[in-house]
Design a protein around this motif. Structure first.
Motif, PDB file in Angstrom:
ATOM      1  N   ASP A  83       0.802  -1.227   0.000  1.00 41.99           N
ATOM      2  CA  ASP A  83       0.000   0.000   0.000  1.00 41.99           C
ATOM      3  C   ASP A  83       0.835   1.278   0.000  1.00 41.99           C
ATOM      4  N   GLY A  84       2.146   1.137  -0.131  1.00 39.42           N
ATOM      5  CA  GLY A  84       3.015   2.317  -0.203  1.00 39.42           C
ATOM      6  C   GLY A  84       3.481   2.842   1.131  1.00 39.42           C
ATOM      7  N   ALA A  85       3.185   2.110   2.204  1.00 40.17           N
ATOM      8  CA  ALA A  85       3.611   2.535   3.537  1.00 40.17           C
ATOM      9  C   ALA A  85       3.850   1.314   4.414  1.00 40.17           C
ATOM     10  N   ILE A  86       4.732   1.482   5.384  1.00 41.12           N
ATOM     11  CA  ILE A  86       4.936   0.457   6.403  1.00 41.12           C
ATOM     12  C   ILE A  86       4.057   0.850   7.581  1.00 41.12           C
ATOM     13  N   SER A  87       3.197  -0.073   7.982  1.00 37.59           N
ATOM     14  CA  SER A  87       2.242   0.216   9.052  1.00 37.59           C
ATOM     15  C   SER A  87       2.012  -1.044   9.876  1.00 37.59           C
ATOM     16  N   GLN A  88       1.117  -0.943  10.853  1.00 34.08           N
ATOM     17  CA  GLN A  88       0.788  -2.101  11.681  1.00 34.08           C
ATOM     18  C   GLN A  88       0.289  -3.271  10.852  1.00 34.08           C
ATOM     19  N   ALA A  89      -0.369  -3.001   9.748  1.00 36.61           N
ATOM     20  CA  ALA A  89      -0.850  -4.088   8.886  1.00 36.61           C
ATOM     21  C   ALA A  89       0.322  -4.933   8.393  1.00 36.61           C
ATOM     22  N   ASP A  90       1.448  -4.307   8.115  1.00 37.62           N
ATOM     23  CA  ASP A  90       2.628  -5.035   7.668  1.00 37.62           C
ATOM     24  C   ASP A  90       3.318  -5.731   8.828  1.00 37.62           C
TER      25      ASP A  90
END
Length: 137
Positions: free
Chosen positions: A60-67
């Motif tokens: 999704d173009g970002a590193i976040s908690q989902a990753d």
């Protein structure tokens, strides 16, 4: 202030250090773009930024908690490091780290390696860093 917290967290957290060491040493090995035997901060950050997609697991173009959730299931030490990255590199505090934020984030291992503070890591400094990291394991 954030930079100091990042350094302290990296130096204190052993599982995170182990991952950071192996991962960042890979970055150092690939960073010397012009093959002159010297690694500048710009070369280091460019090599590190090329790894962004590896951490953006859902694309999704970002590193976040989902990753982090997906990675932490199988590699908790990597999940810890990504959580720390999100906390320190998230410039706009939206709990996501974009590629530009990732590229601009601190490089504590480079700073540690650059003993003489000239903005360049040479082979001797890299050897000292590698030995120090091996001794910490």
């Amino acid at each position: 202030m954030k930079f100091r917290l990042l350094i302290a967290a990296i130096l204190v957290s052993t599982p995170v250090v182990a991952f950071a060491q192996s991962n960042q040493m890979e970055v150092f090995e690939r960073a010397d773009a012009n093959r002159d035997g010297l690694i500048t901060l710009a070369e280091f950050k460019a090599a590190r930024t090329r790894q962004f997609d590896r951490f953006d697991r859902n694309g999704d173009g970002a590193i976040s908690q989902a990753d982090v959730g997906r990675i932490a299931q199988f590699r908790p030490e990597i999940g810890q490091r990504l959580n720390m990255l999100i906390q320190t590199a998230d410039a706009n505090h939206d709990r996501r780290v974009t590629k530009p934020e990732f590229a601009a984030s601190p490089a504590p291992l480079f700073e540690r390696a650059d003993v003489n503070r000239d903005g360049v890591v040479d082979k001797a400094e890299l050897a000292v860093l590698r030995q120090a990291l091996d001794n910490e394991r």
